[in-house]
Design a protein around this motif. Structure first.
Motif, PDB file in Angstrom:
ATOM      1  N   ASP A 251      52.041  35.416  58.096  1.00  0.00           N
ATOM      2  CA  ASP A 251      50.443  36.547  58.775  1.00  0.00           C
ATOM      3  C   ASP A 251      50.473  37.592  57.643  1.00  0.00           C
ATOM      4  O   ASP A 251      51.145  37.977  57.212  1.00  0.00           O
ATOM      5  CB  ASP A 251      50.940  36.533  59.984  1.00  0.00           C
ATOM      6  N   ILE A 252      49.318  37.493  56.710  1.00  0.00           N
ATOM      7  CA  ILE A 252      49.144  38.826  55.481  1.00  0.00           C
ATOM      8  C   ILE A 252      47.800  39.381  56.075  1.00  0.00           C
ATOM      9  O   ILE A 252      46.730  38.828  56.356  1.00  0.00           O
ATOM     10  CB  ILE A 252      49.323  38.522  54.740  1.00  0.00           C
ATOM     11  N   ALA A 253      47.671  40.773  55.567  1.00  0.00           N
ATOM     12  CA  ALA A 253      46.561  40.619  55.438  1.00  0.00           C
ATOM     13  C   ALA A 253      45.663  40.891  54.849  1.00  0.00           C
ATOM     14  O   ALA A 253      45.967  39.805  53.612  1.00  0.00           O
ATOM     15  CB  ALA A 253      46.487  42.346  55.927  1.00  0.00           C
ATOM     16  N   PRO A 254      44.213  40.943  54.333  1.00  0.00           N
ATOM     17  CA  PRO A 254      43.428  40.736  52.841  1.00  0.00           C
ATOM     18  C   PRO A 254      44.027  41.134  51.796  1.00  0.00           C
ATOM     19  O   PRO A 254      44.321  40.397  50.621  1.00  0.00           O
ATOM     20  CB  PRO A 254      42.038  41.718  53.789  1.00  0.00           C
ATOM     21  N   HIS A 255      45.139  42.455  52.373  1.00  0.00           N
ATOM     22  CA  HIS A 255      45.420  43.457  50.778  1.00  0.00           C
ATOM     23  C   HIS A 255      47.213  42.139  50.817  1.00  0.00           C
ATOM     24  O   HIS A 255      47.109  41.765  49.832  1.00  0.00           O
ATOM     25  CB  HIS A 255      45.839  44.343  51.112  1.00  0.00           C
ATOM     26  N   GLY A 256      46.948  41.309  51.113  1.00  0.00           N
ATOM     27  CA  GLY A 256      48.146  40.157  51.454  1.00  0.00           C
ATOM     28  C   GLY A 256      47.761  39.401  50.195  1.00  0.00           C
ATOM     29  O   GLY A 256      48.316  38.480  49.351  1.00  0.00           O
ATOM     30  N   LEU A 257      46.289  38.586  49.963  1.00  0.00           N
ATOM     31  CA  LEU A 257      45.504  37.888  49.811  1.00  0.00           C
ATOM     32  C   LEU A 257      45.528  38.802  48.084  1.00  0.00           C
ATOM     33  O   LEU A 257      45.814  38.099  46.923  1.00  0.00           O
ATOM     34  CB  LEU A 257      44.663  37.521  50.009  1.00  0.00           C
ATOM     35  N   ARG A 258      45.293  39.836  48.508  1.00  0.00           N
ATOM     36  CA  ARG A 258      45.143  40.353  46.768  1.00  0.00           C
ATOM     37  C   ARG A 258      46.546  40.420  46.050  1.00  0.00           C
ATOM     38  O   ARG A 258      46.268  40.176  44.916  1.00  0.00           O
ATOM     39  CB  ARG A 258      44.699  42.095  46.020  1.00  0.00           C
ATOM     40  N   HIS A 259      47.619  40.805  46.390  1.00  0.00           N
ATOM     41  CA  HIS A 259      49.019  40.999  46.310  1.00  0.00           C
ATOM     42  C   HIS A 259      48.811  39.443  46.021  1.00  0.00           C
ATOM     43  O   HIS A 259      49.555  39.278  44.642  1.00  0.00           O
ATOM     44  CB  HIS A 259      49.766  41.438  47.642  1.00  0.00           C
ATOM     45  N   SER A 260      48.576  38.507  46.494  1.00  0.00           N
ATOM     46  CA  SER A 260      49.146  37.199  46.564  1.00  0.00           C
ATOM     47  C   SER A 260      48.611  36.457  44.596  1.00  0.00           C
ATOM     48  O   SER A 260      48.850  36.298  44.171  1.00  0.00           O
ATOM     49  CB  SER A 260      49.088  36.223  46.943  1.00  0.00           C
ATOM     50  N   ALA A 261      47.048  37.210  45.296  1.00  0.00           N
ATOM     51  CA  ALA A 261      46.729  36.894  43.726  1.00  0.00           C
ATOM     52  C   ALA A 261      46.661  37.092  42.311  1.00  0.00           C
ATOM     53  O   ALA A 261      47.046  36.472  41.387  1.00  0.00           O
ATOM     54  CB  ALA A 261      44.771  37.227  43.631  1.00  0.00           C
ATOM     55  N   ALA A 262      47.306  38.333  42.084  1.00  0.00           N
ATOM     56  CA  ALA A 262      48.542  38.878  41.498  1.00  0.00           C
ATOM     57  C   ALA A 262      49.053  38.388  40.951  1.00  0.00           C
ATOM     58  O   ALA A 262      49.461  38.067  40.293  1.00  0.00           O
ATOM     59  CB  ALA A 262      48.540  40.931  41.160  1.00  0.00           C
ATOM     60  N   THR A 263      49.939  38.571  41.851  1.00  0.00           N
ATOM     61  CA  THR A 263      51.353  37.409  41.859  1.00  0.00           C
ATOM     62  C   THR A 263      51.037  36.387  40.655  1.00  0.00           C
ATOM     63  O   THR A 263      51.793  35.783  39.912  1.00  0.00           O
ATOM     64  CB  THR A 263      51.932  37.576  42.706  1.00  0.00           C
ATOM     65  N   HIS A 264      50.687  35.186  41.273  1.00  0.00           N
ATOM     66  CA  HIS A 264      50.196  34.079  41.250  1.00  0.00           C
ATOM     67  C   HIS A 264      49.723  34.118  39.872  1.00  0.00           C
ATOM     68  O   HIS A 264      49.573  33.141  38.724  1.00  0.00           O
ATOM     69  CB  HIS A 264      49.356  33.154  41.756  1.00  0.00           C
ATOM     70  N   LEU A 265      48.054  35.061  38.866  1.00  0.00           N
ATOM     71  CA  LEU A 265      47.712  35.177  37.768  1.00  0.00           C
ATOM     72  C   LEU A 265      49.246  35.692  36.326  1.00  0.00           C
ATOM     73  O   LEU A 265      49.631  35.450  35.961  1.00  0.00           O
ATOM     74  CB  LEU A 265      47.347  36.320  37.644  1.00  0.00           C
ATOM     75  N   LEU A 266      50.138  36.367  37.538  1.00  0.00           N
ATOM     76  CA  LEU A 266      51.089  36.773  36.632  1.00  0.00           C
ATOM     77  C   LEU A 266      52.053  35.702  36.219  1.00  0.00           C
ATOM     78  O   LEU A 266      52.654  35.070  35.106  1.00  0.00           O
ATOM     79  CB  LEU A 266      51.739  38.046  36.939  1.00  0.00           C
ATOM     80  N   ASP A 267      52.614  34.613  37.353  1.00  0.00           N
ATOM     81  CA  ASP A 267      53.388  33.772  37.355  1.00  0.00           C
ATOM     82  C   ASP A 267      52.367  32.505  36.248  1.00  0.00           C
ATOM     83  O   ASP A 267      53.237  31.555  35.659  1.00  0.00           O
ATOM     84  CB  ASP A 267      53.333  33.219  39.060  1.00  0.00           C
ATOM     85  N   GLY A 268      51.692  32.298  36.108  1.00  0.00           N
ATOM     86  CA  GLY A 268      50.057  31.659  35.185  1.00  0.00           C
ATOM     87  C   GLY A 268      50.635  31.587  34.521  1.00  0.00           C
ATOM     88  O   GLY A 268      50.020  31.079  33.163  1.00  0.00           O
ATOM     89  N   GLY A 269      50.801  33.317  33.816  1.00  0.00           N
ATOM     90  CA  GLY A 269      50.723  33.166  32.313  1.00  0.00           C
ATOM     91  C   GLY A 269      49.741  34.438  31.998  1.00  0.00           C
ATOM     92  O   GLY A 269      50.268  34.587  30.545  1.00  0.00           O
ATOM     93  N   SER A 270      48.884  34.888  32.712  1.00  0.00           N
ATOM     94  CA  SER A 270      48.488  36.204  32.616  1.00  0.00           C
ATOM     95  C   SER A 270      48.812  37.359  31.861  1.00  0.00           C
ATOM     96  O   SER A 270      50.563  37.964  32.581  1.00  0.00           O
ATOM     97  CB  SER A 270      48.056  35.861  33.750  1.00  0.00           C
ATOM     98  N   ASP A 271      48.696  38.034  31.611  1.00  0.00           N
ATOM     99  CA  ASP A 271      48.954  39.447  31.376  1.00  0.00           C
ATOM    100  C   ASP A 271      48.602  40.199  31.904  1.00  0.00           C
ATOM    101  O   ASP A 271      47.464  39.937  32.518  1.00  0.00           O
ATOM    102  CB  ASP A 271      48.733  39.615  29.625  1.00  0.00           C
ATOM    103  N   LEU A 272      49.491  41.746  31.764  1.00  0.00           N
ATOM    104  CA  LEU A 272      48.802  42.930  32.769  1.00  0.00           C
ATOM    105  C   LEU A 272      48.158  43.481  32.271  1.00  0.00           C
ATOM    106  O   LEU A 272      47.721  43.699  33.986  1.00  0.00           O
ATOM    107  CB  LEU A 272      50.680  43.956  32.577  1.00  0.00           C
ATOM    108  N   ARG A 273      47.422  44.041  31.101  1.00  0.00           N
ATOM    109  CA  ARG A 273      46.281  44.744  31.003  1.00  0.00           C
ATOM    110  C   ARG A 273      45.286  43.568  31.478  1.00  0.00           C
ATOM    111  O   ARG A 273      43.936  43.998  32.006  1.00  0.00           O
ATOM    112  CB  ARG A 273      46.035  44.406  29.537  1.00  0.00           C
ATOM    113  N   SER A 274      45.669  42.277  31.506  1.00  0.00           N
ATOM    114  CA  SER A 274      44.432  41.097  31.992  1.00  0.00           C
ATOM    115  C   SER A 274      44.535  41.609  34.153  1.00  0.00           C
ATOM    116  O   SER A 274      42.828  41.794  34.209  1.00  0.00           O
ATOM    117  CB  SER A 274      44.035  39.495  31.713  1.00  0.00           C
ATOM    118  N   VAL A 275      45.491  40.883  34.357  1.00  0.00           N
ATOM    119  CA  VAL A 275      45.411  41.923  35.643  1.00  0.00           C
ATOM    120  C   VAL A 275      44.939  43.175  36.409  1.00  0.00           C
ATOM    121  O   VAL A 275      44.390  43.152  37.148  1.00  0.00           O
ATOM    122  CB  VAL A 275      46.845  41.227  36.362  1.00  0.00           C
ATOM    123  N   GLN A 276      45.234  43.811  35.429  1.00  0.00           N
ATOM    124  CA  GLN A 276      45.018  45.281  35.583  1.00  0.00           C
ATOM    125  C   GLN A 276      43.270  45.624  35.938  1.00  0.00           C
ATOM    126  O   GLN A 276      42.833  45.882  36.434  1.00  0.00           O
ATOM    127  CB  GLN A 276      45.097  46.812  34.227  1.00  0.00           C
TER     128      GLN A 276
END
Length: 309
Positions: A251-276
């Protein structure tokens, strides 16, 4: 933090509230929190008959330190203490800079740093399971199920805050370029890309969901409720919790999907500036929290897979 009737009659707090809202462009929640923190300070001074503006003007650095120390002893979180320290520093800096006070008593005030917590995330597999359940649930023809699907898809695809999502208008979504205009904290606007699955959900919602619910009360809102009015944050939060239960995922809140999206982007090779940029963080330090999650996952994978771990 509710504003006491006593503090509500303060000319200083009223002016400061206007400054936060109209000059700094802070969100209503932030404005309410800052003014509420100052109302709490006033109440803590223990002079119920004194004029609020006179109390605020007479405050010394020792009073502010004692106020924070008392709350720390009561066990308030570091995050709350940090915000209350920021509230009084902002207020007294504004009052001094605007000529309302001769000196700034909070100039040398130190406060706790916010707790650095690693955000809650769920795995890519769990997110995809949740989104698939949301999509399949739309087969019953219920327009609200379509809305829940498009909300979940956009939250994960864009990493938007739930407050940003419910503020999106139809004209903010460019399906051709797969971009959405988001109004973030402080009135800062950003353009965020989204993928084909989210685009498909938006198309279905506009064609079969919103068109069935929209009325004169809808305005330009992208997401609406059964009565046609703009969807609110509570409705979206409830829908995400409901989908988590139906999908059998953590169980997660909408903010959990935001956190998950950011983490999965970084796991996939995105750079910090882009995620920012995607998340709309003012500081790269905030975005760097997600590297801790990725590092923990890397360490776990290493220990499981490496023969000499």
């Amino acid at each position: 933090m509710p504003i006491t009737p006593r503090a509500a009659h303060s000319a200083l707090l009223t002016a400061f509230e206007g400054h936060l809202r109209h000059e700094r462009g802070l969100s209503e929640n932030t404005v309410r929190a800052y003014v509420g923190d100052l109302a709490h300070l006033v109440d803590s001074l223990g002079q119920p008959e004194a004029d609020v503006d006179a109390l605020l003007t007479a405050v010394a650095l020792a009073d502010l330190r004692a106020w924070l120390a008392t709350m720390a002893a009561e066990g308030l979180s570091r995050t709350t203490l940090a915000r209350r320290g920021a509230s009084v520093r902002s207020f007294y800096a504004w009052a001094h800079d605007s000529g309302r006070l001769d000196a700034n008593p909070a100039l040398r005030l130190a406060s706790a740093r916010p707790a650095s917590t690693i955000p809650d995330v769920i795995s890519t597999h769990d997110v995809l399971t949740l989104l698939e359940v949301a999509r399949q649930r739309c087969d019953d023809g219920d327009a609200m199920h379509l809305r829940d699907w498009v909300a979940a898809e956009l939250l994960y695809a864009t990493g938007m805050r739930v407050g940003e999502l419910v503020g999106v208008d139809v004209v903010d979504v460019d399906l051709r370029e797969r971009l959405v205009r988001v109004m973030g904290k402080g009135g800062k606007e950003r353009m965020v890309p989204f993928g084909e699955p989210a685009a498909k959900a938006v198309e279905e919602w506009l064609a079969r969901g919103r068109s069935a619910l929209a009325n004169a009360a809808s305005g330009d809102a992208l997401l609406v409720g059964r009565r046609g009015t703009r969807a609110d944050q509570r409705q979206v939060r409830e829908s995400i919790h409901r989908l988590c239960r139906l999908a059998g995922v953590p169980d997660i809140a909408p903010h959990g999907l935001r956190h998950s999206a950011a983490t999965h982007l970084l796991d996939g090779g995105s750079d910090l500036r882009s995620v920012q940029e995607v998340l709309g963080h003012a500081s790269l330090t905030t975005t760097q929290r997600y590297t801790h999650v990725s590092a923990e996952r890397l360490r776990s994978a290493y220990q499981l897979a490496h023969p000499r771990a």
